[in-house]
Write a protein that holds these residues in place. Structure first.
Motif: not given
Length: 473
Positions: A51, A53, A31-34, A109, A49
């Motif tokens: 951006l 999915s 998923r986006t953000g994982e 991150t 991360e």
């Protein structure tokens, strides 16, 4: 259409990194953000991360863990449900300049490096782009501008790997060299990492003349250090400056020549840094006074014996300094063998107390008495001088507070002990007469960074304030 997973830029000067591992399994939905994979830059490892999915697809020719990857390189894909996976990630991109655009796939991150901005964020134009458009002058010092005029070099056309895009004299010299040989077949651009450039300036090495061992001939810090060591070695055979006036010349003994070579190696073959601190030594003084009351006459452990034991306990708790630099990596010693510097008529010797972390303070005192006596009598066997993993040296008896110990290679640390001084100290907001002890820790920055070395010294100070807790007390 398959979404490409590419290597992001973790900083303006980054061109490549190390692919550490995938954080998701092939076929797993992301998923986006994982966080999807781990990438190692120049300073630290970063979780990258996603951006977008989709289902993770990793072709057979994708980089394996530990592989060097370039910024913008495709390492995998995100697929829609039922979409056929691509068979290959394709060829890695050519080297890119720090001012090029950021990859659109992912961001990092991290607390230590700036995060890569997502494509929806408008990034300000890099200085090189602004200079090319004529909206601002290219950053360069007076010497660089003067050299550019002399050599007929356009500052706006000069490439520099400096993160600030500032043009230096060596950038202009390299550009002039390329221009002079423009009739020759073009080869890969000579690029040095920022760390290599900084180290070259520190050591006075012209990195533009070095062959690089990095990817595509990139010059690394170790290339600069190797050249500096080779230059230092060749200079030892050059004529030495003659004495400026009359005097007496005494040929050095074999021991003095060996000692001189080892001392020189501790400075030229390592990256020595020294930390100093002062600790409240009242508990240490009281502890030794108690040992003197309990021990037979002349057999009480010295302050040096106690500190050897405390240093060994600190190395067991924080073993980063119980190591050395070897074959472009860190060799961590399994055992803790403390060498202790001894002043003898023949010169400085450093007999070794083996497995010092497993000995009581009384056992350490007994061994040091025997080793010191044999060393000063010239009867010390060579086996007692080999195998040390850390060194303790004490100049406190000569009234010295702090000094700069020289590394005893192959070791990453040496502890210098100063004198114990009776002086005013503040305890619980009150001024009292107490005892303080000064310590100097020299460490090899190739092996250990400043913060871990400082934590080691801090832990030793804690042990000094609770000496009764060491084994055999």
């Amino acid at each position: 259409m398959a979404q490409e997973i590419t290597i992001p830029r973790l900083g303006w000067s980054m061109e490549e990194g190390i692919f550490v591992k995938w954080l998701k399994a092939p076929g797993e939905f992301i998923r986006t953000g994982e966080m999807v994979f781990l990438l190692e830059g120049e300073k630290a490892a970063h979780e990258i991360e996603s951006l977008d999915s989709g289902y993770l697809s990793v072709p057979d020719d994708a980089p394996r863990p530990g592989a060097t990857v370039k910024v913008g390189q495709v390492i995998g894909f995100l697929l829609a449900e039922g979409e056929a996976p691509p068979a290959s990630v394709g060829k890695p991109p050519a080297s890119t300049s720090p001012a090029s655009s950021f990859p659109a796939f992912a961001r990092a991150t991290s607390l230590s490096l700036p995060a890569v901005a997502p494509p929806s964020v408008k990034m300000p134009l890099a200085p090189a782009v602004l200079a090319a458009t004529g909206t601002m002058p290219r950053a360069a010092g007076p010497a660089a501008r003067r050299l550019a005029r002399q050599l007929g070099i356009d500052l706006n056309a000069v490439f520099t790997p400096d993160p600030t895009d500032r043009v230096l004299c060596e950038d202009i010299q390299r550009a002039a060299k390329t221009q002079w040989h423009s009739d020759q077949p073009a080869g890969p651009a000579q690029i040095a990492t920022p760390r290599a450039r900084r180290r070259a300036r520190e050591l006075g090495v012209d990195w533009t003349q070095l062959p690089g061992t990095g990817r595509n001939g990139r010059i690394r810090e170790r290339d600069v250090i190797s050249q500096s060591m080779a230059t230092a070695g060749s200079q030892t055979h050059s004529p030495e400056p003659a004495p400026v006036t009359l005097g007496k010349h005494t040929p050095a003994s074999k021991l003095r020549r060996i000692l001189a070579q080892r001392i020189l190696a501790g400075v030229t073959q390592a990256a020595p840094v020294t930390l100093t601190t002062k600790v409240d030594a009242a508990p240490l003084v009281a502890y030794r006074a108690n040992l003197k009351n309990l021990a037979p006459q002349g057999q009480a452990p010295s302050f040096n014996d106690i500190l050897i034991g405390l240093a060994a306990q600190t190395l067991r708790a924080l073993p980063e300094l119980n190591a050395c630099w070897h074959r472009d990596g860190i060799h961590a010693y399994e055992a803790i063998h403390i060498a202790t510097a001894v002043d003898t008529p023949a010169g400085l010797l450093a007999p070794v107390i083996r497995h010092a972390d497993q000995l009581s303070v009384a056992q350490i005192a007994e061994q040091t008495r025997q080793l010191i006596a044999q060393a000063r009598a010239g009867r010390l066997n060579q086996t007692y001088l080999e195998g040390g993993t850390f060194t303790v040296t004490n100049l406190g008896m000569f009234g010295i507070d702090t000094f700069t110990p020289i590394l005893n290679l192959p070791q990453a640390g040496i502890l210098g002990i100063g004198r114990i001084v009776e002086e005013p100290v503040v305890r619980a907001g009150r001024l009292e007469i107490g005892h303080t002890l000064s310590l100097s820790l020299t460490f090899d920055h190739r092996v250990v960074d400043g913060a871990p070395a400082a934590r080691w010294l801090q832990r030793l100070c804690e042990h000094i304030q609770t000496p009764e807790n060491q084994p055999g007390s």
